[in-house]
Design an enzyme around this catalytic site. Structure first.
Site, PDB file in Angstrom:
ATOM      1  N   GLU A   2      48.196 112.650  12.282  1.00 38.09           N
ATOM      2  CA  GLU A   2      47.790 112.251  13.636  1.00 38.09           C
ATOM      3  C   GLU A   2      48.403 113.154  14.701  1.00 38.09           C
ATOM      4  O   GLU A   2      48.957 112.691  15.693  1.00 38.09           O
ATOM      5  CB  GLU A   2      48.157 110.782  13.890  1.00 38.09           C
ATOM      6  CG  GLU A   2      47.480 109.827  12.926  1.00 38.09           C
ATOM      7  CD  GLU A   2      47.729 108.351  13.218  1.00 38.09           C
ATOM      8  OE1 GLU A   2      48.783 108.031  13.782  1.00 38.09           O
ATOM      9  OE2 GLU A   2      46.855 107.533  12.888  1.00 38.09           O
TER      10      GLU A   2
ATOM     11  N   ASP B 172      45.744 101.185   6.869  1.00 39.35           N
ATOM     12  CA  ASP B 172      46.688 101.072   7.972  1.00 39.35           C
ATOM     13  C   ASP B 172      46.967  99.635   8.377  1.00 39.35           C
ATOM     14  O   ASP B 172      46.392  99.166   9.358  1.00 39.35           O
ATOM     15  CB  ASP B 172      46.124 101.862   9.178  1.00 39.35           C
ATOM     16  CG  ASP B 172      47.161 102.077  10.253  1.00 39.35           C
ATOM     17  OD1 ASP B 172      48.335 101.771  10.014  1.00 39.35           O
ATOM     18  OD2 ASP B 172      46.784 102.559  11.337  1.00 39.35           O
TER      19      ASP B 172
ATOM     20  N   GLU C 199      49.891  94.856  15.100  1.00 38.54           N
ATOM     21  CA  GLU C 199      48.910  95.773  15.690  1.00 38.54           C
ATOM     22  C   GLU C 199      47.480  95.354  15.392  1.00 38.54           C
ATOM     23  O   GLU C 199      46.620  95.420  16.268  1.00 38.54           O
ATOM     24  CB  GLU C 199      49.170  97.196  15.159  1.00 38.54           C
ATOM     25  CG  GLU C 199      48.128  98.194  15.607  1.00 38.54           C
ATOM     26  CD  GLU C 199      48.375  99.602  15.054  1.00 38.54           C
ATOM     27  OE1 GLU C 199      49.422  99.830  14.410  1.00 38.54           O
ATOM     28  OE2 GLU C 199      47.513 100.455  15.267  1.00 38.54           O
TER      29      GLU C 199
HETATM   30  O1  GCW Z   1      48.739 102.344  12.727  1.00 36.46           O
HETATM   31  C1  GCW Z   1      48.693 103.587  13.294  1.00 36.46           C
HETATM   32  C2  GCW Z   1      48.963 103.308  14.726  1.00 36.46           C
HETATM   33  C3  GCW Z   1      49.710 104.418  15.416  1.00 36.46           C
HETATM   34  C4  GCW Z   1      50.920 104.756  14.571  1.00 36.46           C
HETATM   35  C5  GCW Z   1      50.453 105.230  13.212  1.00 36.46           C
HETATM   36  C6  GCW Z   1      51.598 105.544  12.267  1.00 36.46           C
HETATM   37  C7  GCW Z   1      53.100 105.471  15.234  1.00 36.46           C
HETATM   38  O2  GCW Z   1      47.755 103.023  15.356  1.00 36.46           O
HETATM   39  O3  GCW Z   1      50.050 103.967  16.699  1.00 36.46           O
HETATM   40  O4  GCW Z   1      51.732 105.720  15.176  1.00 36.46           O
HETATM   41  O5  GCW Z   1      49.696 104.227  12.600  1.00 36.46           O
HETATM   42  O6  GCW Z   1      51.944 104.652  11.477  1.00 36.46           O
HETATM   43  O7  GCW Z   1      52.117 106.626  12.294  1.00 36.46           O
END
Ligand code: GCW
Length: 702
Positions: free
Chosen positions: A295, A369, A397
């Site tokens: 990311e 995730d 989240e």
């Molecule tokens: O779940 C996603 C989130 C990001 C997060 C990423 C990660 C810290 O949307 O905000 O970044 O995973 O775990 O690296």
């Protein structure tokens, strides 16, 4: 007038000393009402011997017993003490002695020897954990007669991951700002830091990563290291180590180098010096947590090096000081056309055996995730030569932020208990983690500076449950729930009997009204709160919902079998077998692994479309059931927390209805089947739902 004054005074007298604002978490030490019990505890515990250097345990006993027994304990020499807290030396009782030999470094034994109660351990850390255990038993009014407990943690690393930024914003944080007041550190030590450490130690958490994995190199500068050192000083008596996130490009950003190539000698030297500098300030520094090449974060692949090259370079720098590198496996690339669920395994499986011993691979519980439900990550069991940590998310989240009541122990347990079938049946994820002495578990914290720490009063249970399961993955979600409820709301049986099943059901309820039957990642874009199954056309396909649910006129779901992405092939044969056939696949993962026709016959006899409608409606009625249960508890719960939860449950109900109606309206455009007659029609057109937006949800980066 006088009468008015009298009433006022009476009112004050009846007001409890502590407002029930949730600050005390599960460390509530109100006076025990049962007088005979209290007398018995007093006779057993009023004089205490404790080894020197155990200030944290001593402090806790003073706070706890002064509250619970309304009498400050007296600390005396061992000969005159009723409770003795000591490491090994003067134990003669055979049972205690042999239990102690079997206990590990952080374990403890509580038992009687010659009419004195002993808490013994091999280290001071063990003594602290044993002390907290004893206090918790007293809080629950348990009898100490004939008590014998022996308890050692099964995982070595039990660490909170704060996604806290230096400006005090918290990525995916829903409980206010970061606890760490960086601008005031190291000069000002907020008393809250110590309470944070107490809470963690009380459930056995032994590490904290202070900063976000989307890292800022500045935290590694001298100014910030001194601030981190001040926090480490507060946490040290509680046996909590401090870790920091290391931004891979730090040698360029704060070191003035031209590269961060892990094989470059200057880069290596820079990290070695940096490690030495950190250990000067924080002698028990835990190490680094790293998100690399994921990311948008920098990493070794920027220099055509592997993840192992990057991790090992940092590991070499930390090794002389005893530090570890937690290297995250959460990587996926928009340049890779393959199913996102497969990418971490594809990347890391070939690296098994290539990491230095002080590297731990940190793997999220599932391959996408932190969804309301995911099958366990295929890397568990597939990396026999690499220590693994499982990363779970306490902050919600994808589970309604801090406005939904969702008790997460069942989610964690489902993964911990899952059989990896690697190399054969019977090797659970929990046992994979335990195989290596460096194994562990990390929880993305749900803590902020709100008065009650976690935003939702019930979100505290997830912090508590994380600690308990990190210590012992074998305890049941039910046992943890019951204990948390009693410590948090008192020992009233009606409260515990009502809330325990409510907590246990709550995660399945969220799955029902958000992502039933294996659906996933269909939340609103960016902030992930509320429904967004229609999300499409974003910068990356795997940031859309349509990528994951793949609904069309023929059916719905992601085909991850051999006819589709074949992510299934990353699992061992036994695991594959339980999911490979849509007719026999566990229905909770059906749409995770299969694209299924709308008329597919489900176990219930309903067709898939009807089952989806049924699940969404069940989710909503289950939230309403929580509301009813909560209302019945009004006489037993303090007004402050009662009202807070009541209002939050209303928000949850409204949001669950939105989820149901939006998803049903949207998926109906593909199924083209009517809603079963017994369910309410969505109140609005699909258009309306698509226009809903929760602006400015907290915790949303950028
Ligand atoms: O779940 C996603 C989130 C990001 C997060 C990423 C990660 C810290 O949307 O905000 O970044 O995973 O775990 O690296």
């Amino acid at each position: 007038m006088r009468c008015w004054l009298l009433l006022l005074l009476l009112g004050f007298a009846l007001t409890p000393l502590h407002a029930e604002d949730g600050y005390r978490l599960w460390l509530r030490y109100d006076a025990i009402k049962d007088q005979p019990k209290r007398q018995q505890y007093l006779s057993q515990l009023s004089s205490i011997y404790i080894d020197d250097e155990n200030t944290a345990a001593k402090n806790e006993l003073t706070i706890a017993l002064s509250g619970l027994l309304e009498k400050k304990p007296v600390f005396t020499p061992a000969a005159s003490a009723g409770l003795i807290i000591t490491t090994a030396k003067n134990i003669s009782d055979k049972k205690i002695k042999s239990a102690l030999t079997a206990a590990n470094d952080e374990g403890y034994v509580i038992g009687w020897q010659h009419n004195k109660l002993f808490i013994t351990a091999n280290t001071n850390a063990g003594l602290l954990y044993g002390t907290f255990r004893l206090i918790q038993l007293i809080q629950q009014n348990e009898s100490l007669n004939n008590l014998f407990i022996t308890n050692s943690p099964s995982l070595h690393h039990r660490i909170l991951n704060h996604w806290d930024n230096l400006d005090r914003s918290v990525e995916r944080g829903y409980a206010g700002q970061s606890l760490w007041k960086w601008h005031l550190l190291p000069g000002y030590i907020d008393p809250r830091y110590r309470d944070y450490a107490r809470a963690n130690a009380s459930v056995g958490i032994n590490g904290t990563v202070l900063t976000n994995v989307n890292a800022n190199a500045r935290v590694l500068t001298d100014t910030y290291l001194k601030k981190a050192a001040a926090l480490a000083d507060v946490f040290r008596p509680y046996h909590i180590r401090v870790y920091l996130t290391a931004r891979f490009s730090a040698p360029i950003e704060i070191g003035g180098l031209r590269t961060a190539d892990p094989l470059d000698p200057e880069v290596k030297r820079w990290w070695k010096n940096k490690a030495a500098e950190i250990y000067q300030l924080i002698p028990d520094f835990g190490g680094f947590l790293v998100k690399a090449n994921s990311e948008g974060q920098p990493g070794p692949q920027d220099y055509q090096r592997s993840h192992a090259d990057g991790a090992n370079m940092l590991a070499e720098a930390l090794a002389p000081h005893g530090g570890i590198v937690m290297w995250r496996a959460f990587v996926y690339s928009h340049e890779t056309p393959d199913d996102r669920a497969k990418q971490a395994y594809t990347e890391f499986k070939p690296l098994d055996g290539k990491f230095l011993p002080n590297v731990i691979l940190q793997v999220k519980n599932g391959a996408i995730d932190f969804q309301p439900r995911e099958p366990f990550h295929p890397l568990f069991g597939a990396m026999p030569q690499t220590p693994l940590m499982m990363e779970v998310q306490l902050t919600q989240e994808y589970l309604g932020a801090a406005s939904h009541l969702v008790y997460l122990a069942p989610l964690f347990k489902e993964v911990l208990d899952a059989d990896t079938y690697q190399p054969v049946a019977g090797n659970s994820v929990a046992s994979v983690l335990q195989k290596n002495k460096n194994g562990g578990i990390a929880g993305v914290a749900n803590i902020g500076d709100e008065r009650n720490w976690c935003g939702h009063p019930f979100a505290q249970s997830n912090w508590f449950a994380f600690g308990r399961l990190a210590w012992n993955p074998a305890i049941s979600s039910k046992e943890i729930a019951r204990e948390w409820i009693r410590l948090t709301f008192g020992n009233n049986a009606t409260v515990a009997n009502t809330l325990t099943p409510m907590l246990l059901q709550s995660r399945e309820t969220a799955v029902n009204y958000m992502t039933p039957l294996g659906l996933h990642h269909i939340m609103a874009y960016g902030h992930h709160y509320g429904p967004g199954p229609w999300v499409a056309n974003k910068p990356r396909a795997d940031w859309t919902s349509v990528y994951y649910h793949r609904a069309d006129s023929t059916g719905i779901g992601f085909d991850r079998t051999a006819t589709g992405s074949n992510a299934l092939s990353q699992y061992a044969a036994g695991a594959q077998r339980q999911w490979e056939n849509p007719a026999t696949c566990d229905e909770k993962f059906l749409l995770w692994f299969h694209h299924v026709p709308w008329n597919h016959r489900m176990q219930s006899g309903r067709n898939l479309w009807e089952e989806i409608c049924y699940r969404y409606n069940t989710g909503v009625s289950e939230v309403r059931d929580m509301q009813t249960k909560w209302h019945k508890l009004k006489p037993y719960i303090d007004e402050e927390r009662f009202e807070q939860v009541r209002m939050l449950l209303n928000i949850q109900e409204e949001n669950a209805v939105l989820w149901r109606d939006a998803c049903v309206a949207y998926f109906q455009t593909f199924s083209r089947q009517p809603l079963p007659a017994n369910y309410p029609q969505p109140a609005h057109s699909l258009d309306y739902y698509q226009q809903q937006n929760f602006y400015y949800m907290p915790g949303n980066p950028g």
